[in-house]
Design an enzyme around this catalytic site. Structure first.
Site, short mmCIF file in Angstrom:
data_model
loop_
_atom_site.label_atom_id
_atom_site.label_comp_id
_atom_site.label_asym_id
_atom_site.label_seq_id
_atom_site.Cartn_x
_atom_site.Cartn_y
_atom_site.Cartn_z
CG ASP A 12 -1.96 -1.06 1.19
OD1 ASP A 12 -2.32 -1.51 0.09
OD2 ASP A 12 -2.43 -1.48 2.27
CG ASP A 131 -11.17 -1.62 -0.22
OD1 ASP A 131 -10.35 -2.56 -0.20
OD2 ASP A 131 -10.90 -0.50 -0.67
#
Length: 262
Positions: A12, A131
């Site tokens: 990330d 997500d």
């Protein structure tokens, strides 16, 4: 022979650095993305995933420069996502060296983006990342956008089924409830998606021990994504693969410059 399970470190990226938090909060710096990816490549990662985690929220352009840098140092397939909003964004990523592009928020807003990308570049290049968080009372899962900041209220299973129909090549299922906790993947989510769709599933969110990866595979995952256990030295990729092999999970090893199956 069973297909080998892919071990995929997830990087990330925020402001050019790899970060990792818990449930998308309390981010810690974990290093330079290309340096880390090159290390994981040498250690035997099967693929690498880069996510620019604030690109959609801040409406920044995609990380083409990161894709170019990675192409010079990383020799396993890699995926880049974050802020991919158009077919032109996809093309720029692929031309810069990425093997796949991941779409998330923009695809929810414009589902035809998946179809256009698959028609232009082939389904094998299009990853649908989602997500999700369990609904109120633990019933079902809802889709979130912009790095987990916006709840769409949309049912995750319905959205993934639509993504498959539109031409996505694989799914990344990221459980926001489990993300960064190192307590294990959401196995119910993996099983539910595997029962509803036919695409390869990459489990994401919650890996803290190789046993969690074994459980994810048994639930229906074709690959396991992990961040914290690799970034902060709990486990090496080689150690994870050795452990999985002992548990009967088919994985690939490097041997004499070539891949060895176990």
């Amino acid at each position: 022979m069973s297909l080998c399970v892919r071990i995929i470190p997830c990087l990330d990226v925020d402001a050019g650095r790899v970060v990792k938090g818990t449930r998308f909060e309390n981010l810690r710096d974990a290093g330079d993305p290309v340096e880390l990816a090159a290390l994981y490549d040498r250690e035997g990662a099967d693929e690498i995933v880069f996510y620019d985690i604030t690109a959609s929220h801040q409406r920044r352009s995609t990380a083409v420069e990161l894709a170019r840098r990675a192409a010079e140092e990383v020799f396993v397939p890699y995926t880049i996502g974050g802020g991919v909003r158009t077919v032109e964004d996809m093309r720029a990523m692929l031309r810069a060296g990425a093997d796949k592009v991941s779409v998330n928020s923009a695809a929810v807003r414009d589902p035809a983006l998946i179809s256009r990308g698959a028609e232009r570049f082939g389904s094998q290049c299009i990853v649908l990342s989602v997500d999700v968080k369990r609904g109120e009372g633990g019933a079902g899962w809802e889709v979130y956008l912009n790095g987990g900041r916006v709840n769409t209220g949309r049912d995750a299973l319905e959205w993934l089924a639509e993504g498959e129909r539109r031409g996505a090549g694989e799914f990344v299922l990221n459980s926001m409830d489990s993300d960064g906790t190192e307590t294990g993947y959401d196995l119910d989510l993996i099983s539910a998606v595997a029962g509803r769709t036919t695409l390869p599933i990459v489990a994401s969110g919650g890996a803290g021990h190789p046993d969690h990866m074994v459980a994810a595979v048994e639930a229906g995952a074709s690959a396991v994504l992990a961040a914290s256990i690799f970034h902060f030295g709990s486990w090496s990729i080689r150690d994870v693969k050795e452990y999985l092999a002992r548990k009967g999970v088919p994985v690939r090893f490097e041997r004499g410059g070539e891949r060895e199956l176990r």
